[in-house]
Write an enzyme that holds these catalytic residues in place. Structure first.
Site, mmCIF file in Angstrom:
data_model
loop_
_atom_site.group_PDB
_atom_site.id
_atom_site.type_symbol
_atom_site.label_atom_id
_atom_site.label_comp_id
_atom_site.label_asym_id
_atom_site.label_seq_id
_atom_site.Cartn_x
_atom_site.Cartn_y
_atom_site.Cartn_z
ATOM 1 N N LYS A 47 2.368 0.122 -7.692
ATOM 2 C CA LYS A 47 2.486 -1.276 -7.435
ATOM 3 C C LYS A 47 1.918 -1.707 -6.089
ATOM 4 O O LYS A 47 1.156 -2.659 -5.592
ATOM 5 C CB LYS A 47 3.921 -1.770 -7.230
ATOM 6 C CG LYS A 47 4.689 -1.876 -8.443
ATOM 7 C CD LYS A 47 6.175 -2.299 -8.447
ATOM 8 C CE LYS A 47 7.032 -1.473 -7.484
ATOM 9 N NZ LYS A 47 7.356 -0.001 -7.985
ATOM 10 N N GLU B 154 10.807 -2.115 3.796
ATOM 11 C CA GLU B 154 9.704 -1.014 3.916
ATOM 12 C C GLU B 154 10.179 0.365 4.437
ATOM 13 O O GLU B 154 10.763 0.249 5.475
ATOM 14 C CB GLU B 154 8.207 -1.560 4.289
ATOM 15 C CG GLU B 154 7.529 -2.539 3.572
ATOM 16 C CD GLU B 154 6.923 -1.782 2.378
ATOM 17 O OE1 GLU B 154 6.032 -1.029 2.664
ATOM 18 O OE2 GLU B 154 7.168 -2.208 1.205
ATOM 19 N N ARG B 155 9.675 1.392 3.881
ATOM 20 C CA ARG B 155 10.003 2.638 4.705
ATOM 21 C C ARG B 155 8.919 2.623 5.759
ATOM 22 O O ARG B 155 7.725 2.392 5.702
ATOM 23 C CB ARG B 155 9.783 4.080 3.671
ATOM 24 C CG ARG B 155 10.721 4.072 2.449
ATOM 25 C CD ARG B 155 10.313 4.992 1.782
ATOM 26 N NE ARG B 155 11.083 5.086 0.435
ATOM 27 C CZ ARG B 155 10.804 4.675 -0.739
ATOM 28 N NH1 ARG B 155 9.681 3.891 -0.604
ATOM 29 N NH2 ARG B 155 11.709 4.524 -1.750
#
Length: 467
Positions: free
Chosen positions: A171, A197-198
């Site tokens: 993705k 988000e990481r």
């Protein structure tokens, strides 16, 4: 009524100088504030401790004197009795054309180590969508240069596209390629919302955008995974506020990307639980539908310009019937399903050609030729899928001549719809390509007509145009 009396009785200066109340209780990211006067819902409040600023957003009125707020920072350092001040309105972000090329947080503060930009104006992140008289219907096809997307599930210009898939099916890479396409094919701008988000992912994405040369026309807004659920819940609205500003100011084609909408839903569920609401279907918040709509209905085109949205959606356990997935699907114009089965075969992008669809895949929108070619490609791939078990057990020779011909052409189509991407050239060593829609149609027409029946299948794999 409360908001009107509140605003009429207190001037901006008074609100800034006098505390609106004091911290009464702290439960993780939830703070109960005893107030001398009740601030409206969604009002931004603040407190300071040891030169650090804490921002709260009011979510509940508990009684005549107490409100419950969600912190937009970590709560370490907060204590009971700490004075809380009113900011005078909902959360605002500084907007300016200088924001392009930057990486910022929920509040518009730079995360890229650069200087703060001088705001042209301040915009509230919570606001209604444009009035119907100002909006413009989304219409037409937005070319991306990605063969399988443009052929089978074309983007709607000014519409919303969902990328649905489980973990690790591509993705984020596909989103990066869309950003590249908007900048290089349409000379537009991109706004990327990183929801939960990481840190590693955000860092890699930022540097890959710089390497791909699209960062000068891109704004990235990050709410990281380790931040308060209030940040993850509002980061999409903050990024959308920038997209609306760029649409109105630059009158440009704006691509709004969100990775990942499911984390936005998760943050809303977390906040709902913290506020003490009773869970609804499958444990999701009872306000799921309205919260998704609040975000999605602001993604619209006006007379000033278009906002085209591409939203990555994590599908829990690959279950497309999940309530969160269904809530998002209700707002989507084009659905791109990323398949783990396709990825396991080495088919990249791993788009499922039979499940992916677009509402403009109609002769009235894309023309008879495009519609007919796409229909024949789908029918060939569908027949190949039906025959896969027979081929695995008895071999290709067990098929009739007509089925054998369909299978061989379907295999070539399947490999032709793979494509090397610009944004991962550094990792794959294969130069990325963009293919115009007209070329894709001509190539598919040749394969369907039998022009490549005597050509090895490998010739079609991971390349651009056939010619």
């Amino acid at each position: 009524m409360v908001r009107r009396l509140y605003n009429e009785n207190m001037t901006q200066a008074q609100r800034a100088e006098e505390p609106v109340g004091y911290v009464d209780e702290v439960h993780g990211p939830v703070v109960d504030i005893a107030c001398s006067r009740l601030p409206p819902l969604h009002q931004a409040l603040c407190a300071t401790f040891d030169h650090e600023r804490f921002t709260f957003e009011v979510h509940q009125h508990l009684d005549e004197r107490r409100v419950r707020a969600i912190t937009l920072h970590r709560t370490s350092g907060l204590k009971r009795g700490q004075p809380v001040y009113d900011t005078g309105g909902p959360l605002e972000v500084p907007v300016t054309p200088e924001c392009l090329g930057r990486l910022v947080d929920l509040f518009g503060n730079p995360l890229d180590g650069g200087d703060e930009f001088s705001p042209e104006e301040m915009r509230r992140i919570i606001c209604p969508p444009p009035p119907l008289s100002e909006t413009r219907a989304s219409a037409g096809l937005l070319e991306t240069g990605i063969k399988v997307i443009d052929l089978l599930c074309p983007f709607v210009k000014g519409g919303k596209t969902g990328l649905f898939g489980g973990a690790g099916v591509g993705k984020t890479v596909l989103i990066m390629e869309f950003m590249h396409a908007i900048v290089h094919l349409h000379q537009g701008v991109s706004v990327f919302a990183g929801v939960g988000e990481r840190i590693r992912e955000g860092h890699e994405l930022w540097h890959e955008m710089q390497s791909a040369g699209v960062m000068p026309r891109t704004l990235m807004v990050f709410g990281q995974m380790d931040e308060s659920p209030g940040v993850r819940f509002r980061i999409g609205l903050s990024a959308l506020t920038y997209a609306e500003y760029l649409r109105d100011k630059l009158s440009a084609e704006v691509l709004f990307l969100m990775d990942n909408v499911f984390r936005f839903v998760q943050a809303g569920s977390e906040i709902s639980g913290l506020l003490g609401r009773m869970p609804a279907t499958v444990g999701y918040q009872p306000t799921l539908m309205s919260e998704v709509a609040e975000l999605q209905e602001r993604i619209t085109s006006t007379r000033s310009g278009n906002i085209t949205a591409v939203e990555a959606v994590y599908v829990p356990a690959d279950d497309m019937t999940d309530p969160a997935v269904n809530a998002i699907l209700a707002h989507i114009d084009a659905t791109v399903i990323l398949s783990r089965d396709q990825a396991s075969k080495g088919i990249y992008p791993a788009v499922d050609p039979l499940q992916s669809m677009s509402r403009i895949m109609d002769k009235a929108y894309v023309g008879a030729r495009h519609h007919d070619i796409a229909s024949h490609v789908r029918s060939h791939l569908a027949r190949y899928k039906e025959l896969e078990d027979i081929i695995a057990m008895l071999g290709l020779e067990a098929l009739s001549e007509s089925d054998k011909r369909i299978v061989l052409r379907a295999r070539r189509l399947q490999r032709y719809l793979t494509q090397p991407f610009h944004v991962v050239t550094e990792h794959t060593g294969i130069a990325g390509v963009s293919v115009p829609l007209a070329t894709t149609l001509s190539d598919c027409e040749s394969i369907l007509g039998g022009a490549l029946d005597n050509t090895p299948e490998e010739i079609c794999y991971m390349r651009g145009a056939l010619a």
